[in-house]
Every structure is written in C-alpha cells, then in structure tokens.
Design an enzyme around this catalytic site. Structure first.
Site, PDB file in Angstrom:
ATOM      1  N   GLU A  54       0.829  -1.202   0.000  1.00 53.25           N
ATOM      2  CA  GLU A  54       0.000   0.000   0.000  1.00 53.25           C
ATOM      3  C   GLU A  54       0.869   1.261   0.000  1.00 53.25           C
ATOM      4  O   GLU A  54       1.846   1.358   0.738  1.00 53.25           O
ATOM      5  CB  GLU A  54      -0.895  -0.036   1.240  1.00 53.25           C
TER       6      GLU A  54
ATOM      7  N   LYS B  60      -9.172   3.458  -2.277  1.00 49.75           N
ATOM      8  CA  LYS B  60      -9.485   2.635  -1.114  1.00 49.75           C
ATOM      9  C   LYS B  60     -10.859   3.010  -0.582  1.00 49.75           C
ATOM     10  O   LYS B  60     -11.214   4.189  -0.516  1.00 49.75           O
ATOM     11  CB  LYS B  60      -8.417   2.850  -0.036  1.00 49.75           C
TER      12      LYS B  60
ATOM     13  N   CYS C 113      -5.790  -3.380   2.053  1.00 48.78           N
ATOM     14  CA  CYS C 113      -5.529  -3.541   3.483  1.00 48.78           C
ATOM     15  C   CYS C 113      -6.797  -3.595   4.334  1.00 48.78           C
ATOM     16  O   CYS C 113      -7.397  -4.638   4.500  1.00 48.78           O
ATOM     17  CB  CYS C 113      -4.590  -2.427   3.965  1.00 48.78           C
TER      18      CYS C 113
ATOM     19  N   SER D 189      22.046  -2.438  33.766  1.00 54.73           N
ATOM     20  CA  SER D 189      21.908  -2.345  35.220  1.00 54.73           C
ATOM     21  C   SER D 189      22.106  -3.672  35.940  1.00 54.73           C
ATOM     22  O   SER D 189      22.237  -3.702  37.160  1.00 54.73           O
ATOM     23  CB  SER D 189      20.521  -1.802  35.568  1.00 54.73           C
TER      24      SER D 189
END
Length: 725
Positions: free
Chosen positions: A44, A113, A174, A387
C-alpha cells in the site's frame, strides 16, 4: 487449462524516499518477470511510503509520486506486465489512497481505497477520504507528466473490475480485508455477491468472511495491497481471514504487505505476502527479513477457480446481481497449456502456512527493527546502561539477536546487509565471523553503580556484556550524585534524607530520582563520545537504548525503547527461550533476580519494584489490558476482576483497582515524554500516538471509587448474612 503466474512483492515502506522506493519497485518487477509472472502487486502507498503521515497533505508528495510512477512505467521492464502500484491521488480536490493498474506506457484504471484504517496507530482519515460511490467510475484527468509518457488524457477512477483478455482482476486495499460489510439476504444464505439495496446484518452473516471481498468476487484474481503492522500472535488472524474468504467464495488472492520499520519508528510491517487459490496457500514470503526486495510467485490454473465457483450453491444469486463496472485491458495474463509445457514454469503446489513461534517472532521483529533504525539513522552504534536487571538484559539480548540476524543475512549472500554494516562501522573490508564481532563495534554497555548498588547486579552486567561481545564500561557515579545534592543544598539550605535515615517520602523520592536522572545525563555523554574515545574508524554518536521501569527524564529520555509494548511476562519468556536457543545460560540468573532499581541504601534491605508499586507485574498487565485494550474504567475493571480474581476478597480487589487507577492518573503525564517504542501488542505505553485519553485527572476518581466502595460494602454485608444462615 489456463495458467497464470502472479507475483507479490514485500518492500520497505520508507516515507518520501522516492528514489529508493522507485528502485525497489523496479527491482521487484524485474524479479517477478524473471520468475515468469505477468501480474505484479506491491504494498500500500509504496511509491511515497505508507508512513508519510501529514506529508500526505502536501502537494509535493502527490507531484513526486506521479513523477516516480511516470519513471516506472517508462521502463521497458514493464512490457507485457500488469503492474499494480500504490500512491495518493487527488481527484476533484479530494485525496484518495489509490491503486494504479498499469503497464508499459499505459494506465488502465485508478482504484481508490473504500475503507480507511482509523483506530489504534492509524489516522488514515486525517489524510485521505474513502471512496463512497460503490459500482461507480468517473473520469480522472491525468497529470501532464503522465500524458507525456502514455499519450492518455484521462483514465477511469472508482469502483470497478479490470477485464483482461482472459480473466478479471479485482482489488482490495488492506483495511477492506478486515472491515465488515452490509450483506444482502441472498448473499447471507449462499455466499454470493451482495446487492446494495435492502441490506442488513443478520446472525448468519457472521459465518461469512467479514471482508470487502464480497464486492470484488466477480473478479477471478483479487489483489490486496497492504501496510499491516506486526503484533505478537496477530498473523494467524490475518491469514485466516484471507484463506477463509477464498475457501468460501473461490478465487485467486494475491496479498502483498510492506516490510520493515515505519517512519515513526513505532510500527513494524511484517510482510508475509502470499498467494492463495480457493482457500489453499500456494506461496508465502518470510514474516521478517533484511532483504530490501522480497518477491514471491505462484503459478495457478484459472480453470480451478471457475470449476470451484460453478460447483457451489451461488449461481442463481450470482446471476441475479447487477452488472459491476468493468475496465477493458488488452493484456493476456495466462499461458495456454501448450506454451506452458515448453516453459520452465511449473504449477504451484499447496503449502502449509508458516506461523512463527511468538518468541521467534519477537526476536525477528526486534532484530529487523534495531538494524533498520540504526542504518537509516546512520548512527555509530547503540549505547545501553546495563543495570544487571531483567529489563536492560532483555534489551541487550535483543541487540545480540540483531547481530545474529545480520550475520545470518550476510552469510546468505545479502550484499545490502554487508554494505550497510561496513558503512555503519566505517570498515570497508569488515566481514564478521561471529555476532560478538559485530557487537564489539556497535554496542557499548555501561554499569553505572552507586553506593546503593549490589555486587550481584554489577557482576551480572559485566558477564552478560562479555558473553554477547559488547564493549563494556564499569563506572561509579557517586561523585556526580553528591555534587548534585550539594548544589541543591546551596539553593535550599536543605539536605534530603532517605526514609530509612529519618527523611520524608518526598525526600526519599528526590534522592532516588537524583541518581536516576544523573544516569540519563551521563548516558548521553558516553553515547556521544563512545566511538571517538575508542578510536573506531567511524566516529559518531551512538543511539541511546531505553530499559523498562523508568523515572521521568531518566530512562524515558533515550532515542528508542526496544521493549516497547512487550509485557513483563513475554520478556521473561523471551529470555528463557534465547538462553536455551543461543547458549546463553547467564540469562537464567536475570530471570531469578528480584527486580529492583537499587536506588535505596543497602541498609533499607532489598525492595523489589513490585513492593514499591504495591502491585505485581502480572496485576499491572491485567489492569493495563483492561484499561487500554478493552477500554474499561475503574468501575468496569473492578467488576471484571471480581470474577477473574475470585481467590482475593472483594475489598482487596477494590483496593488494588483504586491503587492502579490513582497512580495511573498521577503518573499519566509521564507518557508525554515517552521515547518511540516498537509496537508489538495492543497494550502499548506510547500514549502520544496510541491512546489519546487525557493527561490531567482528579486522581481520587471520587464518583467511581465511591461506587466501588459501596459495592464492596454491600458484598461484605451479604457475605455476613449468608454466614449467619
């Protein structure tokens, strides 16, 4: 028999990289053609890059997209190919997210779309408008640069099917795959294409695939161009939607997804492009890869679609549907059986879907994310304050995973990866043999101890760094902390004390935060000077990696946060998996260690993070998912947990609920400074982007907490009455 070879390309979606995107698109067309494909689809908005965000509002983005499209279709590689490309199009002063179906020096059709993604991480409605005219096409007047190439003045734009000489091609984009559609009674019963009159939802419609495919199944080949982000355990949902759609209605489904990191360094597109026919998977690409261009092809017989569709109970209903607009295309996609016999092509065979284990999925996503971030930013490496605790250990292990994937890619012959590594390190002849060789150049870890630090954490940090090959420093910042407290004393004539020494809660917190925030300043100084001080060939600032548990403007102030939305339980599972798979037994020591910030005097004893918060990490995860994913407030969360935590008294559940929401409201402002982090679950701490609820609350939630208290009291009274009886 009518054999068609189709190709789906997985490409990085790099915003505004018009030249790079053009070259990758052309390379994907070349690869597809070499493999015998006559139809190629891609991700896309692949020309400008999906993640342009507000650049999609700029005229330049549309102009440059058309310029690049003109260059692509001017390349002879497009001859005899049907090419599907993605870009933004302005039509009648409305912006649309479009697909352009084209070939060499010709455009057939522009397809906008019709369902826009506008939730979670997505804001498509801010940039585009959905096409709202079903079964309608209009004239689009082409830009001059396209007219000069094609000789065309206008082309159709809208909702239509492309008819080639031998088949028909439809499109989804999509979100249309995931969006439910209104369906007619006939299509609800028999799965035929719906009409757009007298439509409604009914319970039986839920048995059909909830996708936009209903409207395009007059096409025999469906193209889906996508930019779908990765989440742990999400891929199965996406693949099931596609396979179920084609299994119920028949057809060839060619799905192409973007790959790599988006422009915000928040989302990962996880590729997994694929080709299916009648519910059977014929080809699938890798979910995560360092390849700049990844193309899959499948050769299928269109007659399989026709036979499948004619054998299911849809024919009367399909025959009754009104005509769908068709655009004529003078390309033949298929090869006759005789020609196919003399070609090198073979019919594709069904394969099993490949779904990565969640831990491998996490490893691959983090590795690609870290590598692409580093190479795009062109930084000198990474810096991590190690750490000796679980969070920083997880991040260090992710970077080690990156080095493993980089080495694997190089050993597989991927020249782009090797070129990027040599550019980042400044060593034009560097060819690594182990991941440790890579991390010795690209990762600087540092243990920043104080008088409150333990020998256990110092030792774990040093041994982990040595095992993964990182360049490691072991330092003490007490002098810096003392100097800061001295300056505070000068300004306030006041020396704060820890609670264990007789100080107040405010003093106790201030003394801890002075240590934490000095580590941030110190980290940035070391990150900027690390490569220079070590005399590496390419001196440049390193990117500061963040851990999990944080103080505002301490760990919240790095360059990127690889832990992102990964839960504590998933992080622990990953360390267990990596320790076994990568022969890192030291990781077991981190899993067994008590999580603590080590900001209090040793005389105060070891206070875990969970003790300090008053909530366990499992409880925090439960509350976080209820609040963010399921959108529950204090009252609904309390009611849900009454059922989930039946082993706890109602009053304790209520107190935990109130504690969580009180501290959530008090600390919500910290999300305004959160560092960009990879999105790998729906529970995402990045509230600047993913959660737009307020930052300023009445922290005691007077109405909600009062309602909870009354309910607890009523439960306790009822419990007492039942005991008496």
């Amino acid at each position: 028999m009518s054999f068609v070879t189709v190709a789906a390309a997985s490409l990085p979606s790099v915003p505004l990289d018009f030249e790079g995107n053009r070259d990758r698109i052309l390379e994907s067309i070349r690869i597809a053609k070499e493999k015998g494909a006559r139809l190629r689809t891609g991700p896309e908005l692949e020309i400008p890059g999906y993640g342009c965000l507000d650049h999609h509002l700029e005229g330049d983005t549309f102009l440059h997209s058309w310029e690049v499209l003109a260059e692509i279709i001017s390349d002879p590689v497009c001859k005899d190919m049907l090419i599907d490309l993605g870009l933004g199009v302005r039509h009648r002063n409305v912006r649309y997210n479009c697909r352009v179906l084209c070939t060499y020096r010709q455009i057939f059709f522009i397809r906008p779309k019709q369902s826009l993604a506008n939730d979670g991480l997505y804001r498509e409605m801010r940039h585009f408008t959905a096409w709202a005219k079903p079964r309608t096409v209009e004239d689009y007047y082409l830009e001059q640069i396209i007219k000069d190439v094609t000789g065309q003045k206008k082309v159709p734009i809208g909702d239509a099917i492309l008819s080639t000489e031998d088949t028909a091609v439809g499109c989804e984009t999509c979100e249309e795959l995931f969006t439910p559609r209104y369906v007619s009674k006939a299509s609800t019963i028999l799965g035929s294409e719906p009409t757009w009159t007298a439509c409604y939802y009914s319970p039986r419609s839920m048995s059909l695939p909830p996708t936009g495919a209903f409207r395009t199944w007059r096409g025999e080949i469906i193209l889906n161009s996508s930019a779908s982000h990765a989440e742990l355990r999400k891929l199965r949902t996406r693949l099931d939607l596609i396979s179920n759609s084609t299994r119920k209605l028949g057809g060839v489904y060619c799905y192409s997804n973007a790959s790599g990191v988006d422009g915000e360094a928040r989302m990962m597109y996880d590729a997994s492009s694929m080709v299916l026919i009648n519910g059977k998977v014929m080809a699938q690409s890798s979910q995560f890869t360092l390849k700049p261009v990844d193309v899959i092809t499948a050769t299928i017989d269109i007659e399989e679609v026709r036979s499948f569709r004619s054998s299911i109970s849809r024919n009367v209903q399909a025959a009754a549907q009104p005509e769908f607009p068709r655009i004529e295309c003078d390309i033949r996609l298929s090869r006759p059986a005789d020609d196919f016999y003399f070609s090198d092509l073979k019919p594709s065979r069904q394969i099993e879907l490949k779904i990565l284990d969640p831990m491998e999925e996490m490893y691959m996503a983090e590795a690609v994310y870290l590598w692409q971030y580093l190479t795009r930013a062109n930084a000198g490496g990474y810096f991590l304050a190690l750490s000796g605790g679980l969070d920083s250990c997880s991040v260090a292990t992710f970077v080690f995973g990156m080095a493993r994937l980089v080495l694997e890619s190089i050993n597989a012959g991927e020249k782009t990866t090797l070129d990027d590594l040599r550019r980042v390190t400044g060593e034009p002849e560097f060819t690594p043999k182990t991941p440790q060789e890579i991390l010795g150049r690209l990762l600087h870890t540092c243990y920043m101890g104080t008088k409150n630090s333990s020998t256990d954490t110092r030792s774990r940090a040093q041994r982990l760094a040595q095992k993964i090959g990182a360049y490691h420093s072991d330092t003490n910042i007490d002098e810096t902390v003392d100097a800061m407290e001295s300056i505070v004393d000068q300004a306030l004539n006041f020396k704060p004390k820890y609670q264990v020494e007789g100080g107040s809660v405010a003093e106790n917190l201030a003394k801890q935060n002075i240590q934490a925030r000095n580590r941030m300043v110190y980290s940035y100084a070391l990150a900027q000077l690390s490569t220079t001080s070590r005399g590496l060939p390419r001196a440049g600032s390193s990117l500061l990696l963040l851990r999990g548990y944080l103080t505002k403007y301490d760990a919240s102030s790095g360059d990127l946060a690889p832990l992102g939305s990964i839960s504590k339980s998933d992080a622990k599972s990953f360390l267990g998996w990596a320790g076994e798979k990568w022969d890192l037994p030291i990781l077991k020591e981190f899993l067994g260690a008590i999580p603590t910030a080590e900001l209090l005097p040793l005389s105060a004893g070891v206070q875990s993070d969970e003790e300090e918060m008053g909530l366990s990490y499992d409880q925090l995860s439960a509350f976080g998912k209820l609040r963010k994913v399921e959108k529950l407030g204090p009252w609904s969360a309390y009611l849900r947990l009454l059922g989930d935590w039946k082993d706890l008294p109602p009053r304790e559940t209520a107190e935990l609920t109130k504690r969580f929401f009180r501290f959530y409201a008090m600390n919500r402002h910290k999300a305004t400074t959160i560092t960009p982090s990879i999105h790998l679950s729906a529970y995402n701490p990045d509230d600047n982007r993913h959660d737009l609820r307020p930052f300023l609350y009445k922290i005691w939630w007077p109405y909600q907490f009062s309602k909870i208290d009354k309910h607890v009291k009523s439960l306790e009274e009822r419990s007492e009455q039942e005991k008496k009886h």
